[in-house]
Design a protein around this motif. Structure first.
Motif, PDB file in Angstrom:
ATOM      1  N   LEU A 182       0.828  -1.214   0.000  1.00  0.00           N
ATOM      2  CA  LEU A 182       0.000   0.000   0.000  1.00  0.00           C
ATOM      3  C   LEU A 182       0.856   1.256   0.000  1.00  0.00           C
ATOM      4  O   LEU A 182       0.570   2.218  -0.728  1.00  0.00           O
ATOM      5  CB  LEU A 182      -0.929  -0.014   1.218  1.00  0.00           C
ATOM      6  CG  LEU A 182      -1.866   1.186   1.362  1.00  0.00           C
ATOM      7  CD1 LEU A 182      -2.838   1.245   0.185  1.00  0.00           C
ATOM      8  CD2 LEU A 182      -2.634   1.120   2.682  1.00  0.00           C
ATOM      9  N   PHE A 183       1.914   1.274   0.806  1.00  0.00           N
ATOM     10  CA  PHE A 183       2.785   2.443   0.855  1.00  0.00           C
ATOM     11  C   PHE A 183       3.404   2.732  -0.507  1.00  0.00           C
ATOM     12  O   PHE A 183       3.453   3.884  -0.950  1.00  0.00           O
ATOM     13  CB  PHE A 183       3.898   2.230   1.893  1.00  0.00           C
ATOM     14  CG  PHE A 183       3.419   2.275   3.318  1.00  0.00           C
ATOM     15  CD1 PHE A 183       2.322   3.037   3.676  1.00  0.00           C
ATOM     16  CD2 PHE A 183       4.070   1.544   4.303  1.00  0.00           C
ATOM     17  CE1 PHE A 183       1.868   3.079   4.990  1.00  0.00           C
ATOM     18  CE2 PHE A 183       3.631   1.581   5.614  1.00  0.00           C
ATOM     19  CZ  PHE A 183       2.534   2.348   5.962  1.00  0.00           C
ATOM     20  N   VAL A 184       3.896   1.692  -1.176  1.00  0.00           N
ATOM     21  CA  VAL A 184       4.505   1.895  -2.498  1.00  0.00           C
ATOM     22  C   VAL A 184       3.458   2.347  -3.506  1.00  0.00           C
ATOM     23  O   VAL A 184       3.697   3.275  -4.295  1.00  0.00           O
ATOM     24  CB  VAL A 184       5.193   0.597  -2.971  1.00  0.00           C
ATOM     25  CG1 VAL A 184       5.686   0.757  -4.411  1.00  0.00           C
ATOM     26  CG2 VAL A 184       6.361   0.241  -2.057  1.00  0.00           C
ATOM     27  N   ALA A 185       2.291   1.721  -3.469  1.00  0.00           N
ATOM     28  CA  ALA A 185       1.240   2.046  -4.434  1.00  0.00           C
ATOM     29  C   ALA A 185       0.749   3.484  -4.279  1.00  0.00           C
ATOM     30  O   ALA A 185       0.382   4.136  -5.268  1.00  0.00           O
ATOM     31  CB  ALA A 185       0.077   1.066  -4.290  1.00  0.00           C
ATOM     32  N   VAL A 186       0.738   3.993  -3.063  1.00  0.00           N
ATOM     33  CA  VAL A 186       0.222   5.344  -2.813  1.00  0.00           C
ATOM     34  C   VAL A 186       1.320   6.393  -2.937  1.00  0.00           C
ATOM     35  O   VAL A 186       1.183   7.384  -3.673  1.00  0.00           O
ATOM     36  CB  VAL A 186      -0.444   5.419  -1.417  1.00  0.00           C
ATOM     37  CG1 VAL A 186      -0.808   6.873  -1.083  1.00  0.00           C
ATOM     38  CG2 VAL A 186      -1.683   4.541  -1.369  1.00  0.00           C
ATOM     39  N   PHE A 187       2.423   6.203  -2.225  1.00  0.00           N
ATOM     40  CA  PHE A 187       3.418   7.269  -2.095  1.00  0.00           C
ATOM     41  C   PHE A 187       4.381   7.347  -3.273  1.00  0.00           C
ATOM     42  O   PHE A 187       4.854   8.445  -3.595  1.00  0.00           O
ATOM     43  CB  PHE A 187       4.194   7.106  -0.796  1.00  0.00           C
ATOM     44  CG  PHE A 187       3.372   7.362   0.432  1.00  0.00           C
ATOM     45  CD1 PHE A 187       2.833   8.615   0.676  1.00  0.00           C
ATOM     46  CD2 PHE A 187       3.115   6.341   1.335  1.00  0.00           C
ATOM     47  CE1 PHE A 187       2.068   8.861   1.807  1.00  0.00           C
ATOM     48  CE2 PHE A 187       2.352   6.576   2.464  1.00  0.00           C
ATOM     49  CZ  PHE A 187       1.820   7.835   2.702  1.00  0.00           C
ATOM     50  N   ALA A 188       4.714   6.228  -3.904  1.00  0.00           N
ATOM     51  CA  ALA A 188       5.659   6.285  -5.022  1.00  0.00           C
ATOM     52  C   ALA A 188       5.119   7.118  -6.192  1.00  0.00           C
ATOM     53  O   ALA A 188       5.824   8.014  -6.685  1.00  0.00           O
ATOM     54  CB  ALA A 188       6.031   4.872  -5.481  1.00  0.00           C
ATOM     55  N   PRO A 189       3.879   6.879  -6.677  1.00  0.00           N
ATOM     56  CA  PRO A 189       3.375   7.730  -7.766  1.00  0.00           C
ATOM     57  C   PRO A 189       3.250   9.201  -7.355  1.00  0.00           C
ATOM     58  O   PRO A 189       3.540  10.089  -8.159  1.00  0.00           O
ATOM     59  CB  PRO A 189       1.999   7.127  -8.080  1.00  0.00           C
ATOM     60  CG  PRO A 189       2.066   5.725  -7.570  1.00  0.00           C
ATOM     61  CD  PRO A 189       2.931   5.783  -6.363  1.00  0.00           C
ATOM     62  N   LEU A 190       2.827   9.454  -6.111  1.00  0.00           N
ATOM     63  CA  LEU A 190       2.712  10.839  -5.662  1.00  0.00           C
ATOM     64  C   LEU A 190       4.079  11.511  -5.609  1.00  0.00           C
ATOM     65  O   LEU A 190       4.223  12.684  -5.974  1.00  0.00           O
ATOM     66  CB  LEU A 190       2.053  10.885  -4.278  1.00  0.00           C
ATOM     67  CG  LEU A 190       0.566  10.522  -4.213  1.00  0.00           C
ATOM     68  CD1 LEU A 190       0.089  10.513  -2.766  1.00  0.00           C
ATOM     69  CD2 LEU A 190      -0.265  11.502  -5.042  1.00  0.00           C
TER      70      LEU A 190
END
Length: 270
Positions: A253-261
């Motif tokens: 979840l952290f990668v999916a949310v914060f990486a694109p942002l």
């Protein structure tokens, strides 16, 4: 600053498949980040000396009161301190990125024929060395103090890899902060404000059953509690399946949310 040379295929005008090219560029910049860290080993003090201080203070100040003996408390504490240390190490990624942008380093990257997100990915990959150093140094010092793995070599290795994975995933949140904050000091300040309730609002220092109800409710939903429980289970025994599953889910979840942002914020800033 270490000079980054454009890959020969790109320099010669040969277009590589985009995902493959991005991976090559990111690895090249990860090497730059690694070299920079190795040339300034004092940057690793926060993942070598700081956790040692935490372990010594907590074990000898609280060990007798919480667990009845310093050895029992060390067995409870060290896997959790390993999680805390790698998380604080991830904050340095955001600070370093903000520093590089302020110095104009990323302006040079923009002039290179590389993927726009490669500098971010390379920095995050390069800082994996911080997590490895943190885990190894903490385990070595803990062993000298009397810590012993009670489950076997493979479960202990799995615990280390799980902790590093979680820290790597959470580091993207600090990358996002590094892209949004204007000064490295602001990144560090925001990081500490976020990390203290995340790390200390867990069962790291004392069992969750001994905490007041309102704090116990936070501890039970805190993602850091899950990775600490998983680390303990894999190293000294206890529930494993549930905490590991939660840790993997939170990491994804952290990668999916914060990486694109973070990539979007970097493209707007750079």
């Amino acid at each position: 600053m270490t000079t980054v040379t454009a890959p020969p295929a790109v320099a010669a005008g040969v277009t590589a498949p985009r995902p493959f090219a991005l991976a090559r560029h990111s690895l090249a910049l990860a090497r730059r980040s690694l070299i920079k860290t190795m040339r300034s080993p004092e940057q690793l003090l926060d993942v070598t000396l700081q956790p040692v201080i935490f372990v010594v203070l907590f074990v000898y100040l609280l060990g007798g009161a919480v667990a009845g003996s310093t050895h029992e408390y060390l067995q409870l504490l060290l896997p959790a301190i390993m999680v805390q240390t790698t998380m604080f190490g991830g904050m340095a990624t955001g600070v370093n990125l903000s520093t590089d942008i302020g110095k104009g380093v990323f302006d040079r990257f923009r002039s290179l024929p590389i993927g726009r997100s490669a500098p971010l990915v390379g920095s995050v990959l390069g800082d994996l060395i911080r997590y490895v150093v943190a885990v190894v140094s903490l385990l070595l010092f803990g062993t000298l103090m009397g810590f012993r793995v009670e489950t076997g070599l493979l479960p202990a290795l799995a615990a280390c890899l799980l902790v590093i994975l979680f820290a790597f995933s959470l580091s993207w949140a600090f990358v996002l902060v590094g892209m949004l904050a204007r000064q490295p000091g602001a990144v560090q300040g925001i990081g500490f404000l976020a990390l203290f309730p995340l790390t200390f609002g867990t069962s790291m220092i004392a069992p969750a059953a001994t905490l007041p109800g309102w704090l116990r409710s936070w501890v039970e939903v805190n993602p850091v509690t899950h990775v600490m429980d998983a680390s303990r289970g894999l190293m000294v025994g206890g529930p494993v399946a549930g905490p590991v599953a939660w840790t993997l889910a939170w990491s994804a979840l952290f990668v999916a949310v914060f990486a694109p942002l973070a990539v979007h914020a970097y493209r707007r800033r750079a």
